[in-house]
Write a protein that holds these residues in place. Structure first.
Motif, PDB file in Angstrom:
ATOM      1  N   ARG A   1       0.819  -1.217   0.000  1.00 18.62           N
ATOM      2  CA  ARG A   1       0.000   0.000   0.000  1.00 18.62           C
ATOM      3  C   ARG A   1       0.845   1.255   0.000  1.00 18.62           C
ATOM      4  NH1 ARG A   1      -0.111   3.597   4.774  1.00 18.62           N
ATOM      5  NH2 ARG A   1      -0.167   2.318   6.659  1.00 18.62           N
ATOM      6  N   LEU A   2       2.036   1.237   0.632  1.00 19.44           N
ATOM      7  CA  LEU A   2       2.942   2.382   0.533  1.00 19.44           C
ATOM      8  C   LEU A   2       3.390   2.602  -0.898  1.00 19.44           C
ATOM      9  CD1 LEU A   2       5.269   1.997   3.673  1.00 19.44           C
ATOM     10  CD2 LEU A   2       3.487   3.711   3.340  1.00 19.44           C
ATOM     11  N   THR A   3       3.753   1.517  -1.575  1.00 16.06           N
ATOM     12  CA  THR A   3       4.230   1.619  -2.953  1.00 16.06           C
ATOM     13  C   THR A   3       3.126   2.097  -3.878  1.00 16.06           C
ATOM     14  OG1 THR A   3       5.812  -0.172  -2.550  1.00 16.06           O
ATOM     15  CG2 THR A   3       5.316   0.349  -4.849  1.00 16.06           C
ATOM     16  N   ILE A   4       1.922   1.571  -3.715  1.00 20.90           N
ATOM     17  CA  ILE A   4       0.799   2.004  -4.542  1.00 20.90           C
ATOM     18  C   ILE A   4       0.530   3.491  -4.359  1.00 20.90           C
ATOM     19  CG2 ILE A   4      -1.722   1.822  -4.771  1.00 20.90           C
ATOM     20  CD1 ILE A   4      -1.441  -1.190  -4.378  1.00 20.90           C
ATOM     21  N   SER A   5       0.688   3.994  -3.142  1.00 17.08           N
ATOM     22  CA  SER A   5       0.399   5.406  -2.870  1.00 17.08           C
ATOM     23  C   SER A   5       1.360   6.350  -3.584  1.00 17.08           C
ATOM     24  CB  SER A   5       0.440   5.680  -1.363  1.00 17.08           C
ATOM     25  OG  SER A   5       1.762   5.644  -0.859  1.00 17.08           O
TER      26      SER A   5
ATOM     27  N   THR B   1      -5.156   7.147  -2.838  1.00 18.26           N
ATOM     28  CA  THR B   1      -5.806   6.245  -1.887  1.00 18.26           C
ATOM     29  C   THR B   1      -7.064   6.953  -1.426  1.00 18.26           C
ATOM     30  OG1 THR B   1      -3.693   5.300  -1.178  1.00 18.26           O
ATOM     31  CG2 THR B   1      -5.561   5.017   0.300  1.00 18.26           C
ATOM     32  N   VAL B   2      -8.223   6.379  -1.742  1.00 17.04           N
ATOM     33  CA  VAL B   2      -9.500   7.083  -1.598  1.00 17.04           C
ATOM     34  C   VAL B   2     -10.330   6.491  -0.471  1.00 17.04           C
ATOM     35  CG1 VAL B   2     -11.697   7.593  -2.741  1.00 17.04           C
ATOM     36  CG2 VAL B   2      -9.549   7.816  -4.001  1.00 17.04           C
ATOM     37  N   HIS B   3     -10.809   7.371   0.389  1.00 15.79           N
ATOM     38  CA  HIS B   3     -11.697   6.994   1.489  1.00 15.79           C
ATOM     39  C   HIS B   3     -13.121   7.398   1.141  1.00 15.79           C
ATOM     40  CE1 HIS B   3     -13.337   8.223   5.695  1.00 15.79           C
ATOM     41  NE2 HIS B   3     -13.725   6.993   5.404  1.00 15.79           N
ATOM     42  N   LEU B   4     -14.023   6.410   1.135  1.00 14.12           N
ATOM     43  CA  LEU B   4     -15.443   6.691   0.947  1.00 14.12           C
ATOM     44  C   LEU B   4     -16.079   6.900   2.319  1.00 14.12           C
ATOM     45  CD1 LEU B   4     -16.696   4.212  -1.812  1.00 14.12           C
ATOM     46  CD2 LEU B   4     -17.028   6.678  -1.775  1.00 14.12           C
ATOM     47  N   ASN B   5     -16.609   8.086   2.537  1.00 14.23           N
ATOM     48  CA  ASN B   5     -17.243   8.384   3.824  1.00 14.23           C
ATOM     49  C   ASN B   5     -18.674   7.852   3.839  1.00 14.23           C
ATOM     50  OD1 ASN B   5     -15.262  10.738   3.032  1.00 14.23           O
ATOM     51  ND2 ASN B   5     -15.298  10.652   5.267  1.00 14.23           N
ATOM     52  N   GLU B   6     -18.791   6.571   3.560  1.00 12.85           N
ATOM     53  CA  GLU B   6     -20.091   5.901   3.520  1.00 12.85           C
ATOM     54  C   GLU B   6     -19.950   4.554   4.215  1.00 12.85           C
ATOM     55  OE1 GLU B   6     -21.268   5.587  -0.575  1.00 12.85           O
ATOM     56  OE2 GLU B   6     -20.470   7.578  -1.051  1.00 12.85           O
ATOM     57  N   PHE B   7     -20.987   4.136   4.935  1.00 11.74           N
ATOM     58  CA  PHE B   7     -20.955   2.868   5.645  1.00 11.74           C
ATOM     59  C   PHE B   7     -21.400   1.770   4.677  1.00 11.74           C
ATOM     60  CE2 PHE B   7     -21.268   6.161   8.806  1.00 11.74           C
ATOM     61  CZ  PHE B   7     -20.383   5.741   9.788  1.00 11.74           C
ATOM     62  N   LEU B   8     -20.429   1.130   4.043  1.00 11.51           N
ATOM     63  CA  LEU B   8     -20.716   0.219   2.935  1.00 11.51           C
ATOM     64  C   LEU B   8     -20.783  -1.252   3.330  1.00 11.51           C
ATOM     65  CD1 LEU B   8     -18.716   1.753  -0.062  1.00 11.51           C
ATOM     66  CD2 LEU B   8     -21.098   2.073   0.608  1.00 11.51           C
ATOM     67  N   TYR B   9     -20.498  -1.572   4.571  1.00 11.75           N
ATOM     68  CA  TYR B   9     -20.581  -2.976   4.990  1.00 11.75           C
ATOM     69  C   TYR B   9     -20.612  -3.048   6.515  1.00 11.75           C
ATOM     70  CZ  TYR B   9     -15.499  -2.467   5.698  1.00 11.75           C
ATOM     71  OH  TYR B   9     -14.254  -2.053   6.113  1.00 11.75           O
ATOM     72  N   SER B  10     -20.924  -4.231   7.005  1.00 13.07           N
ATOM     73  CA  SER B  10     -20.839  -4.528   8.435  1.00 13.07           C
ATOM     74  C   SER B  10     -19.772  -5.585   8.624  1.00 13.07           C
ATOM     75  CB  SER B  10     -22.182  -5.030   8.977  1.00 13.07           C
ATOM     76  OG  SER B  10     -23.192  -4.062   8.788  1.00 13.07           O
ATOM     77  N   ALA B  11     -19.081  -5.545   9.760  1.00  8.24           N
ATOM     78  CA  ALA B  11     -17.961  -6.468   9.949  1.00  8.24           C
ATOM     79  C   ALA B  11     -17.759  -6.799  11.406  1.00  8.24           C
ATOM     80  CB  ALA B  11     -16.682  -5.864   9.361  1.00  8.24           C
ATOM     81  N   GLU B  12     -17.293  -8.013  11.610  1.00 10.72           N
ATOM     82  CA  GLU B  12     -16.910  -8.476  12.935  1.00 10.72           C
ATOM     83  C   GLU B  12     -15.494  -9.025  12.833  1.00 10.72           C
ATOM     84  OE1 GLU B  12     -19.162 -10.797  16.446  1.00 10.72           O
ATOM     85  OE2 GLU B  12     -18.945 -11.942  14.582  1.00 10.72           O
ATOM     86  N   SER B  13     -14.540  -8.306  13.417  1.00 11.42           N
ATOM     87  CA  SER B  13     -13.147  -8.710  13.329  1.00 11.42           C
ATOM     88  C   SER B  13     -12.896  -9.940  14.173  1.00 11.42           C
ATOM     89  CB  SER B  13     -12.235  -7.571  13.782  1.00 11.42           C
ATOM     90  OG  SER B  13     -10.899  -8.000  13.871  1.00 11.42           O
ATOM     91  N   GLU B  14     -11.915 -10.758  13.735  1.00  9.97           N
ATOM     92  CA  GLU B  14     -11.523 -11.926  14.523  1.00  9.97           C
ATOM     93  C   GLU B  14     -10.602 -11.539  15.662  1.00  9.97           C
ATOM     94  OE1 GLU B  14      -9.938 -14.751  11.759  1.00  9.97           O
ATOM     95  OE2 GLU B  14     -11.912 -15.493  11.227  1.00  9.97           O
ATOM     96  N   GLU B  15     -10.102 -10.285  15.655  1.00 13.29           N
ATOM     97  CA  GLU B  15      -9.271  -9.820  16.751  1.00 13.29           C
ATOM     98  C   GLU B  15     -10.137  -9.567  17.975  1.00 13.29           C
ATOM     99  OE1 GLU B  15      -7.091  -6.411  15.633  1.00 13.29           O
ATOM    100  OE2 GLU B  15      -5.848  -7.440  14.162  1.00 13.29           O
ATOM    101  N   GLN B  16      -9.658  -9.973  19.122  1.00 14.47           N
ATOM    102  CA  GLN B  16     -10.379  -9.749  20.364  1.00 14.47           C
ATOM    103  C   GLN B  16      -9.799  -8.544  21.090  1.00 14.47           C
ATOM    104  OE1 GLN B  16     -13.108 -11.619  21.145  1.00 14.47           O
ATOM    105  NE2 GLN B  16     -12.752 -12.519  19.131  1.00 14.47           N
ATOM    106  N   SER B  17     -10.606  -7.963  21.968  1.00 15.05           N
ATOM    107  CA  SER B  17     -10.134  -6.823  22.754  1.00 15.05           C
ATOM    108  C   SER B  17      -8.943  -7.236  23.600  1.00 15.05           C
ATOM    109  CB  SER B  17     -11.265  -6.309  23.647  1.00 15.05           C
ATOM    110  OG  SER B  17     -10.793  -5.314  24.519  1.00 15.05           O
TER     111      SER B  17
END
Length: 471
Positions: free
Chosen positions: A155-159, A164-180
């Protein structure tokens, strides 16, 4: 998509989209078979090998990558990702999402990517669209093979050549496998068990800095010594606002320092209204070392309080940090810091600290010593991480010239990056400071929104710093 605990559930969410041509599952299982999907074997999800695998198997102009976890696309989300990429020519598109906690969605907004968004823990969410040509460009121009820093390097090289574009829209729901982890994640980069990961991240980032002309060789300016007649050799600086529970401990810790030089304690009481002011007044009446300042201004953050302290005539040759809820480890801390200044041509000294609870019991991960810092590459690698350690101490004339930004988060990071651009910074790797973690900390229990504000500001600091180094 990456294999997760329930890959079929995630796959089903994408089957009906007319925009999705093929679905691949990246898995460490050779025998994984999922209906209508091709299995791609990989053992390390963020390795160079894995992202080359994604590039080589992408036959369409774009690849929508689902990171480990459960992802539920929103209405026409793939189409929206694609539209944004086509409109902007982006190499990477990412979007806000709803974070699922016990299947209840909570908004998880992300921040815009900027030139200084170079920390390896930048949050892109769990669904990212890659431009196939951008991936190919990275593959063709990358001669490194990382086990852990493949995505970071990609991603550094691509930039370098694509937005690198951020869409300020809630386009999905997600539950990460990482725990607190109880707040330990912010210290991952200094945890010894992650040393191999961090060395790879540092290598990828150093190569990136060289590509953009922002890498600094280990060549430092000599610190010009001032002819000023300072009243004392060192000043302990304590900015404080509403810390009635802890300010006495901090003052006693400062006053108990055993030194072979004169020092004072400058307390900048930023209009406390909880009884802190009265505690400081009582202490200053008992000790001539304490200088109690209440700013005339009412618009000062922590940085502004530091500026006030170091610009008064009472300030010593060296200004040494002590936060109002922290303590020095023992009575020798101040002497160790000034000894380091006396033995080196440096503009700042940074110590190591031990994390404790309010009652000074050690808590994980314990000692934070920032041994990732090296004299050869520390000031470059500092742009990749979120802090340099504590306590921080400064040669006052340099600090007066640079000045803190008048904010209450990231002000120390901005100054340390500025100093490191020109001067040597010395380190003390033994714990000389006790950093209390409790509900009263300024960074305790931050909301996503406030964390985003803080992270965006630090990325902005990095943006300015990289541009300065390029000059």
């Amino acid at each position: 998509m990456f294999d997760s605990s329930n890959p079929e559930n995630t796959i089903d969410q994408f089957r009906d989209s007319e925009t999705i041509s093929k679905i691949f599952v990246l898995s460490n299982k050779h025998s994984l078979t999922l209906n209508g999907c091709k299995n791609l074997f990989t053992t390390l999800p963020f390795s160079t090998e894995t992202f080359r695998l994604i590039a080589s198997n992408t036959e369409t102009p774009f690849a929508l990558v689902v990171f480990p976890g459960r992802v539920i696309p929103g209405q026409f989300s793939a189409e929206r990702f694609l539209s944004a990429a086509l409109s902007t020519g982006a190499g990477i598109v990412y979007a806000d999402y709803y974070e699922l906690k016990n299947n209840i969605p909570f908004p998880h907004p992300l921040i815009d990517y900027q030139y200084g968004s170079v920390r390896n823990d930048f949050d892109f969410g769990m669904l990212i669209l890659f431009n196939k040509q951008a991936l190919n460009d990275w593959v063709n121009n990358s001669n490194h093979s990382y086990k852990y820093a493949g995505f970071y390097d990609c991603r550094l090289t691509i930039s370098l050549n694509y937005p690198t574009v951020h869409l300020n829209e809630f386009l999905y729901s997600a539950e990460s496998e990482e725990q607190s982890d109880g707040g330990q994640k912010q210290f991952e980069y200094v945890d010894p068990k992650n040393r191999e990961v961090q060395l790879e991240m540092e290598d990828a980032f150093t190569n990136y800095l060289k590509k953009i002309g922002a890498y600094l060789k280990p060549e430092f300016q000599s610190v010009k010594k001032s002819n000023e007649d300072f009243p004392v050799k060192a000043s302990v600086i304590i900015p404080v606002k509403n810390r009635v529970r802890t300010i006495s401990d901090a003052l006693n810790s400062a006053l108990s320092q055993k030194t072979n030089f004169d020092f004072n304690v400058i307390v900048i009481d930023n209009h406390s209204n909880d009884g802190t002011t009265e505690v400081i007044k009582k202490a200053s009446a008992s000790s001539v070392k304490i200088i109690h300042l209440i700013p005339q201004r009412t618009d000062l953050g922590i940085g502004g309080c530091w500026n006030l302290a170091v610009h008064i005539n009472n300030c010593g040759m060296y200004a040494v940090q002590l936060d109002s809820d922290d303590l020095y480890a023992d009575g020798n801390t101040l002497q160790k810091i000034i000894d380091k200044f006396d033995s080196s041509d440096c503009a700042a000294v940074v110590g190591s600290y031990k994390l404790t609870d309010f009652d000074l019991n050690e808590i994980p991960p314990g000692i934070i010593d920032h041994r990732e810092w090296t004299e050869e590459n520390g000031r470059n690698n500092a742009l990749r991480i979120n802090g340099l350690g504590a306590p921080r101490a400064f040669y006052t004339p340099v600090l007066r010239e640079i000045k803190f930004p008048n904010v209450s988060y990231g002000e120390d990071y901005a100054v340390m990056l500025n100093i490191s651009r020109k001067y040597k910074i010395e380190r003390i790797y033994e714990p000389i400071y006790l950093c209390r973690r409790w509900e009263g900390n300024s960074d305790a229990g931050l909301s996503i929104g406030q964390s985003n504000v803080y992270n965006f500001y630090k990325d902005k600091i990095r943006t300015f710093e990289i541009l300065s180094r390029q000059k």
